[in-house]
Design a protein around this motif. Sequence first.
Motif, mmCIF file in Angstrom:
data_model
loop_
_atom_site.group_PDB
_atom_site.id
_atom_site.type_symbol
_atom_site.label_atom_id
_atom_site.label_comp_id
_atom_site.label_asym_id
_atom_site.label_seq_id
_atom_site.Cartn_x
_atom_site.Cartn_y
_atom_site.Cartn_z
ATOM 1 N N LEU A 77 19.024 15.696 -11.014
ATOM 2 C CA LEU A 77 19.883 15.506 -12.200
ATOM 3 C C LEU A 77 19.908 16.762 -13.064
ATOM 4 C CD1 LEU A 77 18.839 11.859 -13.140
ATOM 5 C CD2 LEU A 77 21.072 12.596 -12.266
ATOM 6 N N ALA A 78 21.096 17.080 -13.574
ATOM 7 C CA ALA A 78 21.270 18.304 -14.352
ATOM 8 C C ALA A 78 21.215 18.019 -15.847
ATOM 9 C CB ALA A 78 22.609 18.944 -14.000
ATOM 10 N N GLU A 79 20.965 19.078 -16.586
ATOM 11 C CA GLU A 79 20.987 19.042 -18.040
ATOM 12 C C GLU A 79 22.322 18.436 -18.503
ATOM 13 O OE1 GLU A 79 20.107 22.974 -19.632
ATOM 14 O OE2 GLU A 79 21.438 22.476 -21.311
ATOM 15 N N GLY A 80 22.259 17.567 -19.491
ATOM 16 C CA GLY A 80 23.486 16.971 -20.014
ATOM 17 C C GLY A 80 23.784 15.602 -19.435
ATOM 18 N N ALA A 81 23.175 15.279 -18.286
ATOM 19 C CA ALA A 81 23.418 13.956 -17.678
ATOM 20 C C ALA A 81 22.826 12.871 -18.575
ATOM 21 C CB ALA A 81 22.797 13.897 -16.292
ATOM 22 N N GLU A 82 23.448 11.682 -18.515
ATOM 23 C CA GLU A 82 22.967 10.577 -19.357
ATOM 24 C C GLU A 82 22.358 9.484 -18.501
ATOM 25 O OE1 GLU A 82 26.347 9.572 -21.813
ATOM 26 O OE2 GLU A 82 25.648 10.995 -23.344
ATOM 27 N N LEU A 83 21.299 8.874 -19.032
ATOM 28 C CA LEU A 83 20.579 7.836 -18.296
ATOM 29 C C LEU A 83 20.341 6.627 -19.198
ATOM 30 C CD1 LEU A 83 17.780 10.023 -16.644
ATOM 31 C CD2 LEU A 83 19.687 8.943 -15.454
ATOM 32 N N SER A 84 20.456 5.425 -18.609
ATOM 33 C CA SER A 84 20.085 4.215 -19.340
ATOM 34 C C SER A 84 18.576 4.034 -19.197
ATOM 35 C CB SER A 84 20.831 3.011 -18.757
ATOM 36 O OG SER A 84 20.082 1.827 -18.977
ATOM 37 N N VAL A 85 17.886 4.000 -20.322
ATOM 38 C CA VAL A 85 16.420 3.944 -20.321
ATOM 39 C C VAL A 85 15.936 2.767 -21.168
ATOM 40 C CG1 VAL A 85 14.292 5.225 -20.829
ATOM 41 C CG2 VAL A 85 16.354 6.475 -20.151
ATOM 42 N N LEU A 86 15.103 1.925 -20.569
ATOM 43 C CA LEU A 86 14.432 0.879 -21.351
ATOM 44 C C LEU A 86 13.149 1.494 -21.882
ATOM 45 C CD1 LEU A 86 14.546 -2.365 -19.124
ATOM 46 C CD2 LEU A 86 15.826 -1.956 -21.213
ATOM 47 N N THR A 87 12.993 1.459 -23.193
ATOM 48 C CA THR A 87 11.803 2.087 -23.795
ATOM 49 C C THR A 87 10.879 1.035 -24.406
ATOM 50 O OG1 THR A 87 12.964 2.351 -25.888
ATOM 51 C CG2 THR A 87 13.017 4.229 -24.379
ATOM 52 N N GLY A 88 9.696 1.487 -24.748
ATOM 53 C CA GLY A 88 8.749 0.604 -25.432
ATOM 54 C C GLY A 88 8.121 -0.418 -24.507
ATOM 55 N N LEU A 89 7.924 -0.073 -23.240
ATOM 56 C CA LEU A 89 7.368 -1.025 -22.281
ATOM 57 C C LEU A 89 5.858 -0.827 -22.119
ATOM 58 C CD1 LEU A 89 10.170 -0.740 -19.558
ATOM 59 C CD2 LEU A 89 10.013 -2.355 -21.453
ATOM 60 N N GLY A 90 5.166 -1.916 -21.975
ATOM 61 C CA GLY A 90 3.720 -1.864 -21.764
ATOM 62 C C GLY A 90 2.949 -1.796 -23.064
ATOM 63 N N ASN A 91 1.649 -2.100 -22.964
ATOM 64 C CA ASN A 91 0.834 -2.151 -24.190
ATOM 65 C C ASN A 91 0.404 -0.764 -24.659
ATOM 66 O OD1 ASN A 91 -0.918 -1.733 -22.040
ATOM 67 N ND2 ASN A 91 -2.391 -3.314 -22.627
ATOM 68 N N GLY A 92 0.088 0.140 -23.741
ATOM 69 C CA GLY A 92 -0.415 1.455 -24.123
ATOM 70 C C GLY A 92 -1.891 1.405 -24.477
ATOM 71 N N TYR A 93 -2.463 2.604 -24.717
ATOM 72 C CA TYR A 93 -3.889 2.698 -25.051
ATOM 73 C C TYR A 93 -4.139 2.335 -26.503
ATOM 74 C CZ TYR A 93 -4.361 5.400 -20.713
ATOM 75 O OH TYR A 93 -4.348 5.805 -19.403
ATOM 76 N N ASP A 94 -5.268 1.688 -26.729
ATOM 77 C CA ASP A 94 -5.726 1.465 -28.101
ATOM 78 C C ASP A 94 -6.637 2.642 -28.451
ATOM 79 O OD1 ASP A 94 -6.884 0.793 -30.465
ATOM 80 O OD2 ASP A 94 -7.566 -1.198 -29.833
ATOM 81 N N LEU A 95 -6.093 3.596 -29.189
ATOM 82 C CA LEU A 95 -6.833 4.830 -29.478
ATOM 83 C C LEU A 95 -7.849 4.648 -30.602
ATOM 84 C CD1 LEU A 95 -3.944 7.472 -29.160
ATOM 85 C CD2 LEU A 95 -5.593 6.768 -27.415
ATOM 86 N N SER A 96 -7.808 3.486 -31.284
ATOM 87 C CA SER A 96 -8.710 3.281 -32.421
ATOM 88 C C SER A 96 -10.162 3.123 -31.968
ATOM 89 C CB SER A 96 -8.276 2.042 -33.212
ATOM 90 O OG SER A 96 -8.557 0.869 -32.476
ATOM 91 N N LEU A 97 -10.373 2.900 -30.672
ATOM 92 C CA LEU A 97 -11.736 2.665 -30.185
ATOM 93 C C LEU A 97 -12.419 3.939 -29.674
ATOM 94 C CD1 LEU A 97 -10.867 -0.591 -28.176
ATOM 95 C CD2 LEU A 97 -12.040 -0.480 -30.373
ATOM 96 N N SER A 98 -11.752 5.085 -29.840
ATOM 97 C CA SER A 98 -12.171 6.306 -29.143
ATOM 98 C C SER A 98 -13.526 6.875 -29.538
ATOM 99 C CB SER A 98 -11.117 7.399 -29.366
ATOM 100 O OG SER A 98 -11.209 7.873 -30.703
ATOM 101 N N GLY A 99 -13.989 6.600 -30.757
ATOM 102 C CA GLY A 99 -15.168 7.324 -31.234
ATOM 103 C C GLY A 99 -14.816 8.780 -31.489
#
Lengths: 242, 304
Positions: A77-99
């Motif tokens: 895919l080249a620069e300028g192309a457009e894509l349909s993207v579903l964002t905000g998926l998954g829980n992700g890391y809880d960084l508050s526990l890092s120490g």
Amino acid sequence: MKDTVFKILSNKSIAANTYEMVLAGDISDITAAGQFVNIMLDGFYLRRPISVCNAEDGKLTLIYKVVGKGTEYMASLAEGAELSVLTGLGNGYDLSLSGDKPLLIGGGAGVPPMFMAAKKLIEAGKSVTVIMGFGRAEEVFYKEEFEKIGAEVRITTVDGSCGVRGFVTDAMPEDYTYFYTCGPEPMLKAVYDKSETDGQFSFEERMGCGFGACMGCTCKTKYGNKRICRDGPVLTKEEIVW
Amino acid sequence: MVNTKVSLCGIELTNPIIPASGTFGFGAEFAEIYDINVLGSFSFKGTTAEPRFGNPTPRIAETPSGMLNAVGLQNPGVDHVIAEELPMIKKIFNKPVMANVSGFSINDYVTACEKLDSQEQIGWLEVNISCPNVHGGGMSFGTSAEAAAEVTRAVKAVTKKPVIMKLTPNVTDITEIAKACEAAGADGLSLINTLTGVRISLKNRRPILANVTGGLSGPAVFPVALRCVWQVYKSVNIPIVGMGGISSAEDVIEMMMAGATAVEIGAVNLVDPYAGKKIVEDLPAVMEKYKINDLSEIIGVAHG
């Protein structure tokens, strides 16, 4: 979850079979490191789930490995192309526990989510060590990027052509307060066995929808069935059932 | 103003669009992104008498214009569905919902249907005798006219709700099974469930799915689904819920012209979570384009 159109700003090879794609669009639903997006590609029925490497200032950075026809198409895919993207998926890391001294461990395509995690942890004043494991020197990417944001970087390669010879577990320091990891399952298991603190693991599975509807990626945990896409991809050390 | 209302087994739907079982969970993930009350109804995740984990992963493989799934009826069991999911559904959906039921013995079907019969939110029981991804039940009831009739009779005996039997296309003659269900008292039929398929990983030299086979869905199966609905419409006098690869309002109309009273949309929900809403919204304009004032008038119209 949001379905929006993103525009490709750049899409370039950064290591063997590895590409970095930067897109512009609405990133407001990406709230944690370790989340992923699901991308629709012309000519492919299912979307491609790709972990978020970074999301800031309206820009989404993804690093992906070409492993099949879908990612091969993405790489074309080249620069300028457009894509349909579903964002905000998954829980992700809880960084508050890092120490104070968190350890980040990424293997291959599991390295990218470590970047956003490292960035946020360093911004929060933590002293971050990142171990990045690859097969060989040609596959290594983002060493400078991690160093630039202030992380201590340790590289391992299986053939010893860069950094420590061996696996990520051969470079684990003695002294860390907590860990975050993402990579192939055998690596996750090795980290699980060797680690002495609590930590969080990001898992990969073939997905149907990516948002919890199809039950395509369910795994068993100590606390019942979890959908990798929705209740994961991040699981805590104590809930994992291998 | 066009009329999108249809009546399915005596229950009126504001439109014929029903997300299909297994692609819509219990509705919660979709209610987060749009008001699911725009839908005609939805068919919730296939429910069994006992909780089930389903098959090992990988459960999903991509195909040209579609996908294989071998989820294997993962569900929390009928008691949990009644205690937790139905009260949750009540908060997000104010219309009759379709309960999809599966089993491994006649007794399993009876147990689950009997319990669901007392739930007022449930409009229809959709009895799945066509799941290709489980062993010792599921599709084995749907590939024999006798067994299909036996399940139909047993379920009809324990419920007053309309019973819709969900049929498999993996048979020599789907009309035989359809006629057997009708004769045994089915109030409606839904078809098609997925078509059995396999994909192999070239890299691993092994099937992609842990279950080896999976059910094919998506636009790839649309013409097969149309053919099945066409044949069954000619053979029975009970309403048909048509499904299989429907992805647009045009597809809905085509399926209805083949003989469907209502339609279910499945795989498309997984690739576009807004698909249900979009199809409902697109429908009036597409009806106008094809000079359809009342959707019920086109049911089976292609048969002449």
